[in-house]
Scaffold this motif. Structure first.
Motif, PDB file in Angstrom:
ATOM      1  N   LEU A 219       0.814  -1.218   0.000  1.00  0.00           N
ATOM      2  CA  LEU A 219       0.000   0.000   0.000  1.00  0.00           C
ATOM      3  C   LEU A 219       0.846   1.264   0.000  1.00  0.00           C
ATOM      4  N   LEU A 220       1.882   1.259  -0.837  1.00  0.00           N
ATOM      5  CA  LEU A 220       2.715   2.449  -0.989  1.00  0.00           C
ATOM      6  C   LEU A 220       2.335   3.173  -2.277  1.00  0.00           C
ATOM      7  N   GLY A 221       2.645   4.458  -2.322  1.00  0.00           N
ATOM      8  CA  GLY A 221       2.434   5.221  -3.551  1.00  0.00           C
ATOM      9  C   GLY A 221       0.978   5.327  -3.953  1.00  0.00           C
ATOM     10  N   LEU A 222       0.099   5.452  -2.963  1.00  0.00           N
ATOM     11  CA  LEU A 222      -1.325   5.488  -3.297  1.00  0.00           C
ATOM     12  C   LEU A 222      -1.751   6.794  -3.943  1.00  0.00           C
ATOM     13  N   CYS A 223      -0.997   7.880  -3.704  1.00  0.00           N
ATOM     14  CA  CYS A 223      -1.400   9.164  -4.293  1.00  0.00           C
ATOM     15  C   CYS A 223      -1.442   9.085  -5.811  1.00  0.00           C
ATOM     16  N   PRO A 224      -0.321   8.726  -6.484  1.00  0.00           N
ATOM     17  CA  PRO A 224      -0.419   8.617  -7.943  1.00  0.00           C
ATOM     18  C   PRO A 224      -1.355   7.494  -8.371  1.00  0.00           C
ATOM     19  N   THR A 225      -1.391   6.405  -7.591  1.00  0.00           N
ATOM     20  CA  THR A 225      -2.250   5.280  -7.948  1.00  0.00           C
ATOM     21  C   THR A 225      -3.700   5.722  -8.070  1.00  0.00           C
ATOM     22  N   LEU A 226      -4.171   6.468  -7.076  1.00  0.00           N
ATOM     23  CA  LEU A 226      -5.578   6.857  -7.098  1.00  0.00           C
ATOM     24  C   LEU A 226      -5.821   8.012  -8.054  1.00  0.00           C
ATOM     25  N   ALA A 227      -4.846   8.908  -8.172  1.00  0.00           N
ATOM     26  CA  ALA A 227      -5.105  10.143  -8.913  1.00  0.00           C
ATOM     27  C   ALA A 227      -5.078   9.958 -10.427  1.00  0.00           C
ATOM     28  N   VAL A 228      -4.148   9.152 -10.957  1.00  0.00           N
ATOM     29  CA  VAL A 228      -3.983   9.153 -12.417  1.00  0.00           C
ATOM     30  C   VAL A 228      -4.676   8.008 -13.130  1.00  0.00           C
ATOM     31  N   THR A 229      -5.258   7.059 -12.395  1.00  0.00           N
ATOM     32  CA  THR A 229      -5.734   5.854 -13.066  1.00  0.00           C
ATOM     33  C   THR A 229      -7.138   5.987 -13.632  1.00  0.00           C
TER      34      THR A 229
ATOM     35  N   MET B 132       2.100   6.810 -16.365  1.00  0.00           N
ATOM     36  CA  MET B 132       2.584   7.087 -15.018  1.00  0.00           C
ATOM     37  C   MET B 132       3.501   5.960 -14.549  1.00  0.00           C
ATOM     38  N   GLY B 133       3.079   4.708 -14.807  1.00  0.00           N
ATOM     39  CA  GLY B 133       3.862   3.561 -14.371  1.00  0.00           C
ATOM     40  C   GLY B 133       5.239   3.550 -15.000  1.00  0.00           C
ATOM     41  N   LEU B 134       5.306   3.793 -16.318  1.00  0.00           N
ATOM     42  CA  LEU B 134       6.599   3.745 -16.997  1.00  0.00           C
ATOM     43  C   LEU B 134       7.500   4.906 -16.561  1.00  0.00           C
ATOM     44  N   SER B 135       6.927   6.086 -16.363  1.00  0.00           N
ATOM     45  CA  SER B 135       7.741   7.204 -15.873  1.00  0.00           C
ATOM     46  C   SER B 135       8.323   6.856 -14.513  1.00  0.00           C
ATOM     47  N   THR B 136       7.474   6.278 -13.646  1.00  0.00           N
ATOM     48  CA  THR B 136       7.949   5.897 -12.318  1.00  0.00           C
ATOM     49  C   THR B 136       9.034   4.833 -12.429  1.00  0.00           C
ATOM     50  N   THR B 137       8.847   3.871 -13.342  1.00  0.00           N
ATOM     51  CA  THR B 137       9.846   2.818 -13.518  1.00  0.00           C
ATOM     52  C   THR B 137      11.201   3.410 -13.865  1.00  0.00           C
ATOM     53  N   PHE B 138      11.194   4.361 -14.813  1.00  0.00           N
ATOM     54  CA  PHE B 138      12.454   4.992 -15.211  1.00  0.00           C
ATOM     55  C   PHE B 138      13.131   5.658 -14.020  1.00  0.00           C
ATOM     56  N   VAL B 139      12.356   6.417 -13.253  1.00  0.00           N
ATOM     57  CA  VAL B 139      12.915   7.109 -12.085  1.00  0.00           C
ATOM     58  C   VAL B 139      13.439   6.087 -11.082  1.00  0.00           C
ATOM     59  N   LEU B 140      12.660   5.018 -10.903  1.00  0.00           N
ATOM     60  CA  LEU B 140      13.021   3.997  -9.915  1.00  0.00           C
ATOM     61  C   LEU B 140      14.337   3.313 -10.280  1.00  0.00           C
ATOM     62  N   ILE B 141      14.502   2.947 -11.546  1.00  0.00           N
ATOM     63  CA  ILE B 141      15.742   2.310 -11.970  1.00  0.00           C
ATOM     64  C   ILE B 141      16.908   3.275 -11.774  1.00  0.00           C
ATOM     65  N   GLY B 142      16.730   4.509 -12.258  1.00  0.00           N
ATOM     66  CA  GLY B 142      17.800   5.498 -12.157  1.00  0.00           C
ATOM     67  C   GLY B 142      18.205   5.759 -10.720  1.00  0.00           C
ATOM     68  N   SER B 143      17.238   6.014  -9.865  1.00  0.00           N
ATOM     69  CA  SER B 143      17.573   6.365  -8.484  1.00  0.00           C
ATOM     70  C   SER B 143      18.155   5.155  -7.767  1.00  0.00           C
ATOM     71  N   ASN B 144      17.625   3.956  -8.027  1.00  0.00           N
ATOM     72  CA  ASN B 144      18.166   2.758  -7.384  1.00  0.00           C
ATOM     73  C   ASN B 144      19.638   2.556  -7.741  1.00  0.00           C
ATOM     74  N   VAL B 145      19.949   2.685  -9.033  1.00  0.00           N
ATOM     75  CA  VAL B 145      21.328   2.461  -9.468  1.00  0.00           C
ATOM     76  C   VAL B 145      22.262   3.505  -8.857  1.00  0.00           C
ATOM     77  N   VAL B 146      21.878   4.784  -8.954  1.00  0.00           N
ATOM     78  CA  VAL B 146      22.750   5.841  -8.448  1.00  0.00           C
ATOM     79  C   VAL B 146      22.938   5.721  -6.938  1.00  0.00           C
ATOM     80  N   ILE B 147      21.836   5.460  -6.242  1.00  0.00           N
ATOM     81  CA  ILE B 147      21.944   5.384  -4.784  1.00  0.00           C
ATOM     82  C   ILE B 147      22.784   4.184  -4.363  1.00  0.00           C
ATOM     83  N   SER B 148      22.638   3.095  -5.093  1.00  0.00           N
ATOM     84  CA  SER B 148      23.449   1.933  -4.768  1.00  0.00           C
ATOM     85  C   SER B 148      24.932   2.204  -5.040  1.00  0.00           C
TER      86      SER B 148
END
Lengths: 193, 200
Positions: B21-31, B40-56
């Motif tokens: 039950l995370l990220g409910l704001c975009p889930t409820l708002a854009v669907t 929305m999902g693909l944009s989030t995926t891109f950000v998620l991959i990028g931030s995960n790699v850099v942070i790691s």
């Protein structure tokens, strides 16, 4: 995670990360600025073609001309025939007080001041509700109308236009925006006489 | 086989939306439509991959006292890149999603994966984690958006399959419809993940 760090190191790392981010963003901004502006320009050209559909051969200037109505900026592209006479006008006005703020509407008018078509350039109205203002059922009502002989309000406010179900505020804003463009056109036509 | 297990986990038992039950704001708002959900999902995926790699990559450099601000800076950078990139390449999609893209910054899924996974694991693992979590988020948003679009607008991916005059259940396009659909989806998804676990 590194432990036992001094305050200087903490600050330094954060500053470096922020500075690097800023540089990266500056670069991306530089790369994308051109295409974004080009997209916006193409959008305006596409919109002009839609709102002036049906006019005989005409040309519009590349740059918009500017004026003001009710302290709100108006951009317009007068369409001229080969001999220089004005055959129509594409006017961009800001529709005030939409559900999520103001949004620009383009209205195409012929030389008698009748609306040919309308086009919303960009908006943030609710998807599925307010965005129905771009649908034929709603915007079709505005075709062929001019500033006189029409009550420029939605039916709820005693006017002539059916509001979109569950999006009265958007419908109201759209109608006000169109009216502003019509007022601008009226002022322009008076100037030309 | 490890990857299959991880995929199963990301889509069902650890699905960011239906299990955590995370990220409910975009889930409820854009669907409100399937297309918005995918975007929305693909944009989030891109950000998620990028931030995960850099942070790691930075996990040994970032002091733990300022890790959250540092993560947010990294995430915000990627979000801004997505925003500008979309505007430059897919102007029409940006017209619909524009409002929600800045909100990706505060999406708990991304900060959650950065804190719980990327800051403790290798770059490769973090990349896969970002990809799988992002795709599972996209998948969930697509299903949610598709259900709401079919019931609320009588269309799927913008193609109407009923006559314009047929009344639709407007409620499903509005906010309450998002909550109702999500509620039923939670039941369904949890049943599936239970069945998957039982089958092991």
């Amino acid at each position: 995670m590194a432990k036992d760090e001094s305050a200087i190191k903490v600050v330094l790392v954060l500053v470096i990360i922020a500075a690097f981010s800023a540089m990266l963003l500056a670069y991306v901004n530089q790369v994308t600025r051109g295409p974004i502006e080009e997209n916006k320009r193409l959008e305006v050209i596409r919109a002009i073609e839609i709102v002036l559909k049906g006019l005989p051969v005409y040309t519009v200037p590349d740059e918009a001309k500017l004026m003001e109505i009710d302290n709100s900026p108006i951009k317009y592209y007068p369409a001229t025939a080969e001999d220089g006479t004005v055959v129509g006008n594409a006017i961009i006005a800001m529709a005030p007080n939409g559900f999520t703020g103001e949004f620009p509407v383009m209205i195409g008018l012929d030389n008698t001041g009748k609306i040919i078509d309308t086009y919303v350039l960009e908006h943030k109205e609710t998807p599925g509700l307010g965005d129905k203002m771009t649908h034929e059922k709603f915007k079709g009502q505005y075709r062929g109308k001019d500033i006189t002989g029409t009550n420029w309000k939605v039916k709820k406010d005693g006017g002539d236009f059916d509001a979109i179900t569950a999006a009265t505020i958007t419908s109201r804003a759209f109608t006000d925006g169109v009216l502003r463009a019509l007022e601008a056109n009226k002022a322009l036509m008076e100037e030309n006489q | 086989m490890k990857l299959l297990d991880k995929t199963k986990k990301a889509f069902f038992s650890e699905n960011p939306v239906t299990a955590l039950l995370l990220g409910l704001c975009p889930t409820l708002a854009v669907t409100s439509s399937a297309e918005n959900g995918i975007g929305m999902g693909l944009s989030t995926t891109f950000v998620l991959i990028g931030s995960n790699v850099v942070i790691s990559l930075l996990k040994n450099i970032i002091p733990s006292k300022v890790r959250i601000p540092a993560f947010i800076v990294v995430i915000a950078t990627f979000v801004t890149i997505v925003d500008m990139g979309l505007q430059a390449t897919m102007y029409d999609l940006h017209k619909t999603l524009g409002l929600f893209i800045p909100l990706i910054v505060v999406n708990c899924i991304i900060l959650g994966r950065a804190e719980a996974f990327a800051s403790k694991n290798s770059v490769m693992d973090s990349f896969w984690d970002g990809l799988l979590m992002g795709l599972s988020f996209t998948f969930t948003l697509f299903i949610l958006g598709a259900i709401r679009e079919v019931l609320g607008s009588g269309a799927i991916l913008g193609y109407k399959f009923i006559a314009d005059t047929t009344p639709t259940i407007l409620l499903f396009v509005l906010a309450p419809g998002a909550f109702i659909t999500l509620g039923f989806m939670l039941v369904g998804m949890n049943k599936i993940s239970k069945a998957l676990q039982g089958g092991k």
